[in-house]
Design an enzyme around this catalytic site. Structure first.
Site, PDB file in Angstrom:
ATOM      1  N   THR A  84       0.728  -1.227  -0.063  1.00 27.32           N
ATOM      2  CA  THR A  84       0.053   0.055  -0.102  1.00 27.32           C
ATOM      3  C   THR A  84       0.953   1.475  -0.083  1.00 27.32           C
ATOM      4  OG1 THR A  84      -1.749  -1.226   1.336  1.00 27.32           O
ATOM      5  CG2 THR A  84      -1.742   1.262   1.217  1.00 27.32           C
ATOM      6  N   SER A 128      -6.053   0.787  -2.637  1.00 29.89           N
ATOM      7  CA  SER A 128      -6.530  -0.644  -3.316  1.00 29.89           C
ATOM      8  C   SER A 128      -6.101  -0.683  -4.751  1.00 29.89           C
ATOM      9  CB  SER A 128      -7.967  -0.659  -3.301  1.00 29.89           C
ATOM     10  OG  SER A 128      -8.483  -0.698  -1.887  1.00 29.89           O
ATOM     11  N   THR A 179     -11.653  -2.096   5.303  1.00 27.91           N
ATOM     12  CA  THR A 179     -10.452  -1.452   4.359  1.00 27.91           C
ATOM     13  C   THR A 179      -9.137  -2.144   4.090  1.00 27.91           C
ATOM     14  OG1 THR A 179      -9.832   0.354   5.736  1.00 27.91           O
ATOM     15  CG2 THR A 179     -11.457   0.762   4.148  1.00 27.91           C
ATOM     16  N   GLU A 195      -6.615  -5.398   3.283  1.00 32.78           N
ATOM     17  CA  GLU A 195      -6.603  -6.333   2.193  1.00 32.78           C
ATOM     18  C   GLU A 195      -7.726  -5.990   0.953  1.00 32.78           C
ATOM     19  OE1 GLU A 195      -4.562  -8.769   2.078  1.00 32.78           O
ATOM     20  OE2 GLU A 195      -3.679  -7.975   3.836  1.00 32.78           O
ATOM     21  N   ASP A 230     -10.527  -2.432  -0.045  1.00 32.79           N
ATOM     22  CA  ASP A 230     -11.582  -1.811   0.547  1.00 32.79           C
ATOM     23  C   ASP A 230     -12.750  -2.353   0.068  1.00 32.79           C
ATOM     24  OD1 ASP A 230     -14.195   0.203  -0.479  1.00 32.79           O
ATOM     25  OD2 ASP A 230     -13.152   1.180   1.073  1.00 32.79           O
TER      26      ASP A 230
END
Length: 701
Positions: free
Chosen positions: A168, A174, A451, A453, A455
């Site tokens: 991330t 995502s 949220t 892994e 959203d």
């Protein structure tokens, strides 16, 4: 079976008179002359395929060393959680998913089954262990090759190599495909240069990044020979033995969060950090010494999704952990509601137990039914996961099915967790707001699961696209006549529902009592028809609306899709609800004991009608239910809730939690002792003749 019981069952509203004289509902199945559930057998059902592993994990976390300490300062909580990970290593909890040659057990299903039980001890422990072994370690194992396994897996397993999972970014959550970090290959030195070219490309929210991580699996755009081959994963050392960042690496501490403060989340950035070519985790794509890129997967899109699919276990485990955490809140709230008394019956007699009130049943028992459905659905997901990751069913089709199932179920279970924990907290009044009774902490810690892994809305959009793809697949290779027949059928269906013909038929059949209305139209097969029919029509309608996209410009096609995005996500959510209902039904149908099967059938019916009630507007607008039958849904939910009231304690006892797992004073029996003490006091006072007279009684005289 359920409807026969509706006709023959002794009404759950039959009254009994306790010592205090207040009429209340039966509190046990025995008092209601009901069948009893086999609590131990239901526990086995809920614990599922890997029940032994779950019990092993639960036995381990009875040790207070694993428990969260409410109010502990963040720095201390972080160090405690790190110590707990070393305890997990001592208990063998880190070995389950890894191969035997590295000291592992090679049991993927057992690994996740045991991991998600840690939420009962401390969600920070569960997530930090997930970062170490389920993300960092799994990236090395799933995306690397034997060379990488030999170099690093043993250290991952025994915690001598704690690590972060650096996917991330601050600017891209995502949307992994668009991350900004680059890994540019230098053929002269045979090294990759890891670089974050701007602030939004910093890796963010990474567990183990702020303090404890010695290395990271870093996702970056692989560039070689001037060509970007998309996102790949690299092993990047972060700190020296003293805990200092290595040259070119920097970072920040994310600081205090809304929950999970036992995890040292932080940010990382890289300034032209060089790593050996062999640090590319190259199972799905490799770079030769001269810079030549190669992959067995020819298309970049397929390669990207294959790499991400190898890490699907995070979503699977969050689905299970959220389900278990939700069960804990329901156990606490329903146990308390079965003991706490409030307000007398209006006759000046003893106060009434909270769970005897219709509203209290209505607010908690449908959520209990929903949670049971999640347990059954999760076990199916876990079996699918184990089938793929064990290699037994490792095909591209099964992997795609697994990814879709995980993307469907994780959003529902994590959203339901927050809604249920909040309702359970409110149902316990001020006591529920005390940290010692667990609900506030659970809500804080599980908040970010929606949220984590991916959203939830993004995941459901993926599910929706798969539904559309499967819908379109029906027509692949069909001739014009077949398509015309389908179109005619769809038109007839629209007229059938929209013109009220089905409503008229229902209204004729529904003349009479609410019970008859339900009997004729809301049994198991009708529940399935309503839930499945909703999914089918929603997908069909969206597909029809998006059909012109193929003839539009890319910009106009994107705008058309965006205009129907909310509908697509809602269709995916309806699909996931259907999957949960079907899993619950399959679970009930495996039960042999008649009493257990009867009660679980009532609970499954409560879940099905709860879903239908939630979407009543859709069913009415689309002509799927008559107004009379729609009105009967809510009334029958009330009846089912009252019928299940005597079974509530058995159903939460079947979760199999020990006192060391619950650790909530209001669910420990202390409330019952307080209530009994108060009743004994007033009884003795009345018997003594010294009780004061109420002002109201004087005025009556």
């Amino acid at each position: 079976m359920a409807d026969a019981a509706v006709r023959s069952h002794k009404p759950a509203t039959s009254k009994r008179t306790p010592a205090g004289g207040a009429p209340t509902a039966p509190h046990t199945a025995e008092e209601a002359s009901d069948p009893r559930i086999d609590v131990a057998a239901v526990t086995d059902l809920l614990l599922g395929t890997w029940a032994d592993t779950r019990r092993e994990a639960r036995e381990m976390i009875k040790d207070p060393a694993f428990w969260r300490i409410d109010g502990q300062p963040m720095a201390e909580h972080r160090e405690r959680t790190l110590t707990q990970l070393h305890l997990l290593v001592e208990h063998g909890g880190s070995r389950r998913a890894f191969p035997a040659e590295y000291g592992g057990l090679g049991d993927n299903g057992a690994n996740l089954a045991g991991f998600q039980e840690l939420v009962l001890a401390d969600p920070s422990l569960q997530i930090k262990s997930g970062v170490q072994w389920g993300l960092f370690g799994s990236a090395i194992f799933q995306l690397g090759t034997k060379e990488h396994h030999d170099r690093w897996l043993s250290g991952v397993i025994d915690m001598s190599l704690p690590g972060a999972f650096a996917m991330t970014e601050t600017g891209h959550g995502s949307d992994v495909a668009a991350i900004g970090t680059t890994a540019t290959y230098d053929a002269e030195t045979e090294e990759f240069v890891i670089h974050t070219p701007f602030r939004g490309a910093w890796k963010d929210y990474l567990g183990n990044a702020a303090l404890h991580g010695k290395a990271a699996t870093v996702f970056a755009q692989l560039i070689t020979g001037g060509v970007n081959y998309g996102v790949h994963c690299f092993f990047v050392p972060l700190r020296d033995e003293e805990g200092n960042f290595l040259p070119g690496i920097g970072g920040e501490d994310d600081g205090v969060k809304g929950g999970l403060n036992g995890i040292d989340n932080g940010r990382l950035h890289f300034d032209h950090v060089r790593i050996p070519r062999t640090n590319l985790l190259n199972r799905y794509g490799d770079v030769a010494a001269d810079g030549t890129y190669s992959s067995d997967i020819p298309t970049p899109g397929r390669r990207f999704f294959t790499m991400l699919g190898a890490l699907v276990q995070g979503r699977v485990s969050l689905d299970g952990a959220a389900t278990t955490g939700t069960a804990l809140s329901l156990y606490i709230a329903l146990t308390y509601a079965n003991q706490r008394r409030q307000f007398d019956s209006g006759a000046g007699t003893a106060e009434v137990v909270l769970l005897d009130y219709g509203k209290h049943q209505r607010r908690l028992l449908p959520l209990l039914a929903q949670n049971y459905a999640q347990f059954f659905a999760h076990d199916e997901l876990l079996r699918a996961f184990d089938g793929v990751f064990s290699g037994r069913n490792d095909t591209s089709t099964e992997r795609e099915n697994l990814e879709t199932l995980a993307a469907a179920l994780k959003p529902l279970s994590t959203w339901n967790a927050l809604d249920t924990i909040q309702e359970a907290r409110e149902a316990c009044g001020g006591s529920g707001f005390l940290a010692e009774n667990r609900m506030v902490g659970l809500h804080q810690d599980l908040d970010v699961y929606v949220t984590f892994e991916g959203d939830n809305n993004v995941l459901l959009q993926l599910v929706g696209k798969r539904l559309l793809s499967d819908f379109a697949q029906q027509f692949k290779g069909k001739d014009a006549a077949a398509l015309a027949r389908y179109a005619a059928k769809q038109t007839a269906g629209k007229l059938f529902h929209g013109a009220g013909l089905r409503q008229l038929g229902q209204s004729v059949a529904d003349l009479g009592s609410t019970a008859r209305s339900v009997e004729l139209g809301l049994r198991e097969d009708q529940q399935h028809e309503l839930l499945a029919g909703r999914v089918q029509q929603m997908v069909s309608d969206i597909a029809g609306a998006l059909r012109p996209a193929s003839k539009l410009s890319p910009a106009d096609a994107a705008a058309l899709f965006n205009g129907h995005q909310a509908e697509l996500i809602e269709a995916a959510r309806a699909h996931a609800e259907l999957l949960q209902w079907e899993a619950f039904t399959d679970g009930v149908n495996k039960v042999d004991d008649d009493g257990t099967k009867q009660v679980l059938t009532w609970l499954r019916d409560l879940f099905g009608l709860h879903l239908i009630e939630k979407h009543l507007a859709w069913y009415l607008i689309n002509g799927r239910l008559s107004a009379q039958r729609a009105a009967s849904v809510s009334r029958y939910i009330d009846r089912l809730a009252a019928r299940l009231r005597p079974h509530a304690q058995d159903l939460v006892d079947a979760y199999g939690f020990a006192p060391e797992h619950v650790r909530a004073p209001i669910a420990s029996g202390a409330e019952l002792e307080r209530q009994n003490e108060a009743r004994d006091y007033y009884a003795a006072l009345a018997a003594s003749g010294d009780a004061p007279v109420s002002e109201k009684s004087l005025k009556k005289k």
